[in-house]
Design an enzyme around this catalytic site. Structure first.
Site, mmCIF file in Angstrom:
data_model
loop_
_atom_site.group_PDB
_atom_site.id
_atom_site.type_symbol
_atom_site.label_atom_id
_atom_site.label_comp_id
_atom_site.label_asym_id
_atom_site.label_seq_id
_atom_site.Cartn_x
_atom_site.Cartn_y
_atom_site.Cartn_z
ATOM 1 N N ASP A 136 0.796 -1.223 0.000
ATOM 2 C CA ASP A 136 0.000 0.000 0.000
ATOM 3 C C ASP A 136 0.834 1.281 0.000
ATOM 4 O O ASP A 136 0.277 2.367 0.074
ATOM 5 C CB ASP A 136 -0.954 -0.010 1.209
ATOM 6 C CG ASP A 136 -2.136 0.932 1.030
ATOM 7 O OD1 ASP A 136 -2.567 1.112 -0.118
ATOM 8 O OD2 ASP A 136 -2.610 1.502 2.029
ATOM 9 N N CYS A 190 -19.182 -12.081 -9.976
ATOM 10 C CA CYS A 190 -20.225 -11.199 -9.442
ATOM 11 C C CYS A 190 -21.563 -11.429 -10.144
ATOM 12 O O CYS A 190 -22.630 -11.189 -9.564
ATOM 13 C CB CYS A 190 -19.825 -9.732 -9.593
ATOM 14 S SG CYS A 190 -18.608 -9.196 -8.365
ATOM 15 N N CYS A 217 -17.316 8.810 -1.947
ATOM 16 C CA CYS A 217 -17.126 7.623 -1.112
ATOM 17 C C CYS A 217 -16.926 8.009 0.354
ATOM 18 O O CYS A 217 -16.064 8.827 0.684
ATOM 19 C CB CYS A 217 -15.929 6.832 -1.611
ATOM 20 S SG CYS A 217 -15.567 5.350 -0.644
ATOM 21 N N CYS A 244 -16.183 3.139 5.856
ATOM 22 C CA CYS A 244 -17.532 2.639 5.570
ATOM 23 C C CYS A 244 -17.413 1.234 4.999
ATOM 24 O O CYS A 244 -16.689 1.012 4.038
ATOM 25 C CB CYS A 244 -18.222 3.557 4.570
ATOM 26 S SG CYS A 244 -19.817 2.955 3.981
ATOM 27 N N CYS A 247 -20.660 -1.474 1.424
ATOM 28 C CA CYS A 247 -20.611 -2.270 0.189
ATOM 29 C C CYS A 247 -20.071 -3.674 0.461
ATOM 30 O O CYS A 247 -20.426 -4.633 -0.230
ATOM 31 C CB CYS A 247 -19.784 -1.562 -0.883
ATOM 32 S SG CYS A 247 -18.024 -1.388 -0.515
ATOM 33 N N CYS A 251 -22.238 -7.492 0.365
ATOM 34 C CA CYS A 251 -21.753 -8.495 -0.599
ATOM 35 C C CYS A 251 -22.070 -9.910 -0.125
ATOM 36 O O CYS A 251 -21.649 -10.317 0.962
ATOM 37 C CB CYS A 251 -20.252 -8.344 -0.794
ATOM 38 S SG CYS A 251 -19.555 -9.563 -1.941
#
Length: 316
Positions: A136, A190, A217, A244, A247, A251
């Site tokens: 990262d 998906c 976002c 957050c 999402c 899933c």
């Protein structure tokens, strides 16, 4: 090179690759895959460049820096041949009470950068050649390479989804000059599911074009964003004060998630016991003690208190 030499070389590649994966699992990584180091495909490069030109990265200027290296990992290290990709589970064993202010699950424990780098350095010791550790902080498309290495696929929510395991994973890479045995890319599964796009309270995930608009976002707005949060997004925060997970929580693949075994990712007793009044009256000294060695420091005290102030108004 003779056929016998070629066969021996292939056997050595397979043997070393299996050794790397075995060591990765011993170190606690949930998954490990290997991809050939090369420029990303033209479609991915075009989509990423358009994402930048459309300003979807908001004020995260670093996303546009070193673009050539981000799209071609061989420029990050001379002689790069392979990319070893790993995933480390952070799915919590215990969650903050739903009636209290919420933090993204990845921030419950210690800063993942420190944990991942420690494990990646240990894994790199199995490689007999030059390596570069990525976690990262290096310009590389992590999810793209994890997909190429067969670990999982990039879902509509732009998270890497691992089959029968979900998306609550930290990713890391080791670029090496060693030629290894490469895994087949993962297939996107998906299907017609739009649970993540339906769950996004600000419309940050654009299902039709597969775009994520960071400007909308809540993770960006509560963590990376240093300015005020626009009124149109304040109600969407609800109880969220850092990040957050909506999402991800929506899933269907995350119903298969198992709790992490990495103790450093577990929330402290003090964090789990925090109540709204404690958050509302959080001092900078409290903040420093509560989040010592935590990723939450990314938002800084001022940013966290901005978020708390909005959550307080939402719950008034």
């Amino acid at each position: 090179m003779s056929l016998k030499s070629l066969n021996n070389h292939d056997t050595e590649k397979r043997s070393l690759s299996e050794k790397i994966k075995a060591e990765a699992h011993r170190l606690g990584f949930f998954a490990c895959g290997i991809a050939k180091a090369e420029p990303v495909d033209d479609e991915t490069a075009a989509v990423f460049k358009k994402w930048l030109s459309d300003g979807n990265h908001s004020d995260m200027a670093y996303m546009a820096n070193n673009l050539d290296k981000r799209l071609d990992p061989t420029l990050l290290m001379p002689g790069a041949e392979s990319i070893v990709c790993v995933a480390l589970n952070y799915s919590p064993k215990e969650y903050i009470s739903s009636v209290e202010y919420q933090l993204a699950a990845y921030a419950y424990g210690q800063d993942y950068h420190d944990v991942m780098k420690s494990k990646l350095n240990q894994l790199a010791a199995t490689l007999p050649s030059e390596v570069k550790i990525c976690c990262d902080t290096v310009p590389i498309l992590e999810r793209y390479w994890a997909e190429k290495a067969g670990i999982g696929w990039i879902g509509r929510n732009h998270q890497l989804i691992i089959p029968q395991a979900g998306s609550m994973f930290f990713l890391g890479e080791i670029i090496t000059t060693e030629t290894l045995y490469y895994d087949s890319p993962a297939i996107n599964r998906c299907g017609n599911c739009h649970a993540c796009t339906d769950a996004c309270p600000t419309g940050a995930i654009v299902a039709s074009g597969g775009t994520l608009n960071a400007c909308k976002c809540l993770s960006y707005l509560t963590i990376e964003n240093r300015g005020p949060i626009a009124d149109e997004y304040k109600n969407a925060l609800g109880n969220s004060i850092y990040g957050c997970d909506r999402c991800q929580n929506a899933c269907p693949w995350n119903r298969f998630a198992s709790a992490t075994e990495e103790e450093r990712f577990l929330p402290s007793k003090e964090l789990l016991e925090m109540k709204r009044d404690d958050w509302n009256n959080l001092t900078i000294e409290d903040y420093r003690v509560l989040f010592k060695g935590s990723a939450v420091k990314r938002a800084k005290y001022e940013g966290l208190m901005r978020n708390i102030s909005i959550a307080k108004e939402n719950n008034r």
